[in-house]
Structure formats: structure tokens, C-alpha cells
Design an enzyme around this catalytic site. Structure first.
Site, short mmCIF file in Angstrom:
data_model
loop_
_atom_site.label_atom_id
_atom_site.label_comp_id
_atom_site.label_asym_id
_atom_site.label_seq_id
_atom_site.Cartn_x
_atom_site.Cartn_y
_atom_site.Cartn_z
N ASN A 172 21.62 30.75 9.27
CA ASN A 172 21.28 31.19 10.62
C ASN A 172 19.90 31.84 10.53
OD1 ASN A 172 22.01 31.51 13.45
ND2 ASN A 172 22.11 33.70 13.04
N ASP A 219 23.31 27.74 12.30
CA ASP A 219 22.58 26.47 12.35
C ASP A 219 23.22 25.41 11.48
OD1 ASP A 219 20.48 28.62 13.16
OD2 ASP A 219 19.80 26.67 13.93
N ARG A 273 15.20 25.15 21.81
CA ARG A 273 15.61 25.61 20.49
C ARG A 273 17.07 26.04 20.52
NH1 ARG A 273 16.89 30.02 21.97
NH2 ARG A 273 17.70 30.53 19.93
#
Ligand code: MRU
Length: 361
Positions: free
Chosen positions: A260, A250, A60
Site C-alpha cells: 500500500n 494495492d 488513481r
């Protein structure tokens, strides 16, 4: 550090997350769902395994899932045994599967696009040579990510004054990247410069990346860290015990709005109210100039069971309805600076991003 060797975990901030095992002919990942209790590596035999591992959060963090997708595409070509004229269809199917594994982090599509350029440029080669090229592109992406993060760390640490107490959320560290980290890269470099009194790590409900991963990672490097629940941040700010907030990202829209981990937006609002700087640290590959504002960023909604359970046990009525967005969007107006490997973008960030992009073109 090279993506093709088994990593060098002895170096601070360089946890071995992913590598290609040439003997076994597969990609090996550290299963982050088992941390901090167990440090277990799992072999991924094909790109479908890796797509599932990304979906399940075994691997991740925006930059790392991009690199994982690159390794997955290399693996897809390595494993291909079908007729040559079907290779392209098969490859595009693999791309689609990986792209759908997690929607918010743009690094995933960025990496898929980079790998497509390699595939298109080398598809005339025999399969073995094409596979070699794909693998070497994935390894280069890994190595470049480490270099980028170290640069982000060095540039960003300048923003933090001596004796700082920094708040962060989720895990934007070595575990979320190929090494060193983005937000944690800034903190690592500031710590090396002797500026960090304390890191406050938000636990990051519901998946607890802060409690499970950030705390573990910082403690390994002997960086002083204290864990709080997400709801404690306002109180700490009020007590004057936080000097700055540093988070990862992100996806950053062209106007600077930043997606995020869920809970980031609340921290930005709180920082603004308390007059504290709020910094975003991210590689340029996290910036999506194709979308204008954060409203266009797709927000992943995850399984309700992540919220209903804690440590595998129900903490609520099992049938309760749940809303579980994995990310939120912080408006650009609340961001004091975006730290990238190309430099720090200060407000107004929209113009700063445009200028930086034009300089690069
Ligand atoms: O759902 P996750 O754990 O992949 O979310 C990760 C984050 O939100 C990180 O802050 C972000 O990807 C930046 S990682 C350098």
C-alpha cells in the site's frame, strides 16, 4: 449507481470519478491532481490518453485504475478504424500500454484480464457490437466495484468499537474507487453506525493524497477528520488518541503481505508496538494469489521531482539524489484482519486467504 450515467454526486461517498460520455464519444475523468482546489473533468479521447492519465495520477487508487483500464480498452475498440485482421494486435498493444502505466496495483492487470475474456469471447462480432460489449463490461465493472465497497464497509465497520478514533493513510476512498471506498468505506459505514469520534488522516508525502483527497472527501460527507503529517502518528498513538488503523491495499500476496502507499508499513509497526489493531480493506481483486510473498510485489518508483518539490516549489537542493518508492509492503504478521467483500480474513491470514479461495472455487 450505474457506470454509464454521469454519477450521482449528491449521494455521500459517491464522487463521480469516471464515466463514458456517449454524446462526445469519450471517457471523462475527474483530474485528482487538481483537488481540492479545482474540481475539473477532462475528456480522454483514446486509450493512450487514459494510460497517461493513470501514470500522471490524474486518476488513481487501485480499484479505480483497474476500471479506468477497462474503459480505456473499450475506448480502444470504439476508436479502431484499421483492418479487421489487425484488430487483435492493436488490442494487445493497448493492453501492454495500460499494464505498464503503473506496476504495483494488481487491479490493473486483473481488469485487463477480465476485459480480455470479453474481447476473446466477442471478437467474432462486428466492430460496433464488439465495442458495445466492451463498454458494457467496463460499466458493469464500475457498478460491481461500488457494490463491493459497500459490502466491505458494512462487514468492516463491525470491527470498530463505539467512539473510535481511526487513523488512515493515502486515499482509499470514493476517489480511489468507483464509489464509497474501501478503507474509507469502512469508516463511512462506521460513521453511519455512529461509531466514529474522529478520523486522523496522514498527509501522505510526497503526493499528499491524504491532505488533498481524504480530508476533502471526508469533509464533504461531514465525517470529522483531522490532518496530521506522517511523522505525527507515533505521538498520537502514545497519547492514546488512536483506536485502530484502517488502510487500503494495492496488492496482497498469497501469504497476506500487503503493498500500500509508502508509509503504511511504518503505521503497522507503530500499531503493533502500541497494541492497536491494524486492518487492511480491499476487494478480492487486490489479492494476487500468483505471488507467494510481498518480496515479489513490484514497487513503483516515481519521479524524483515529486519529493524535491512541494506545491511546485523546490524544498531542497534541486540536484539532490532522491529515492521515491510509491508503495511499501506490510508483512502479514502485522495485520489484524483483511476486510474483503467475501468476509474478513483473520490471522493467520495466509491460511485464511487459502480457505477463502478454496470456498470460492
Ligand atoms: O499512488 P496512489 O494514489 O494510486 O495510491 C493509492 C493507494 O495506495 C491506496 O491506498 C490503494 O490504492 C487502495 S485504494 C482503495
Amino acid at each position: 449507481m450505474q457506470g454509464n450515467i454521469k454519477g450521482n454526486q449528491d449521494e455521500p461517498g459517491m464522487i463521480r470519478n469516471i464515466y463514458y460520455d456517449s454524446d462526445a464519444g469519450g471517457v471523462v475523468i475527474l483530474n485528482q491532481n487538481l483537488l481540492p482546489g479545482q474540481m475539473e473533468y477532462e475528456k480522454m479521447y483514446n486509450h493512450q490518453d487514459l494510460a497517461l492519465a493513470i501514470k500522471q495520477l490524474k486518476i488513481r487508487g487501485a480499484p479505480l485504475i483497474g476500471v479506468a483500464a477497462a474503459f480505456a480498452l473499450a475506448l480502444a475498440v470504439i476508436n479502431y478504424k484499421g483492418p479487421r485482421d489487425q484488430l487483435e494486435n492493436y488490442y494487445h498493444e493497448a493492453e501492454r500500454l495500460l499494464a505498464s502505466s503503473r506496476p504495483t496495483a494488481v487491479n490493473l492487470c486483473w481488469a485487463i484480464n477480465k476485459m480480455r475474456v470479453v474481447f476473446e469471447g466477442k471478437k467474432h462480432l462486428n466492430l460496433n457490437d464488439l465495442a458495445e460489449e466492451m463498454l458494457s463490461a467496463a460499466k458493469n465493472m464500475f457498478d460491481e466495484d461500488v457494490t463491493i465497497n459497500i459490502t466491505i464497509g458494512e462487514l468492516g465497520q463491525v470491527l470498530l468499537p463505539p467512539d473510535t478514533q481511526v487513523l488512515t493513510i493515502c486515499n482509499a476512498g470514493s476517489l480511489a474507487t468507483c464509489g464509497y471506498g474501501t478503507a474509507l468505506g469502512v469508516i463511512r459505514s462506521a460513521h453511519k453506525a455512529g461509531k466514529i469520534r474522529q478520523v486522523w488522516a496522514c498527509e501522505t508525502r510526497p503526493v499528499l493524497q491524504g491532505a488533498r483527497l481524504t480530508v476533502w472527501e471526508l469533509m464533504q460527507d461531514k465525517i470529522p477528520v483531522t490532518l496530521i503529517t506522517d511523522s505525527m502518528a507515533a505521538h498520537l498513538m502514545r497519547l492514546g488518541r488512536i483506536g485502530a488503523v484502517v488502510v487500503g491495499a494495492d496488492r496482497i500476496a498469497a501469504n497476506g503481505d500487503t503493498a500500500n502507499k509508502i508509509g503504511t508499513y511504518s503505521l503497522a509497526v507503530l500499531a503493533n508496538y502500541h497494541g492497536l489493531p491494524f486492518y487492511v480493506a480491499a476487494p478480492w481483486s487486490t489479492i494476487d494469489m500468483s505471488i507467494h510473498t510481498g518480496l515479489d510485489i513490484p514497487i513503483e518508483e516515481r519521479d524524483a521531482e515529486e519529493v524535491r518539490r512541494l506545491g511546485g516549489k523546490y524544498i531542497t537542493v534541486p540536484e539532490v539524489k532522491v529515492f521515491n518508492p510509491a508503495f511499501d509492503v506490510t508483512p502479514a504478521a502485522l495485520i489484524s484482519g483483511i476486510i474483503t467483500e467475501k468476509g474478513i480474513i483473520y490471522p493467520p491470514v495466509e491460511q485464511g486467504l487459502q480457505r477463502q479461495r478454496s470456498a470460492a472455487d
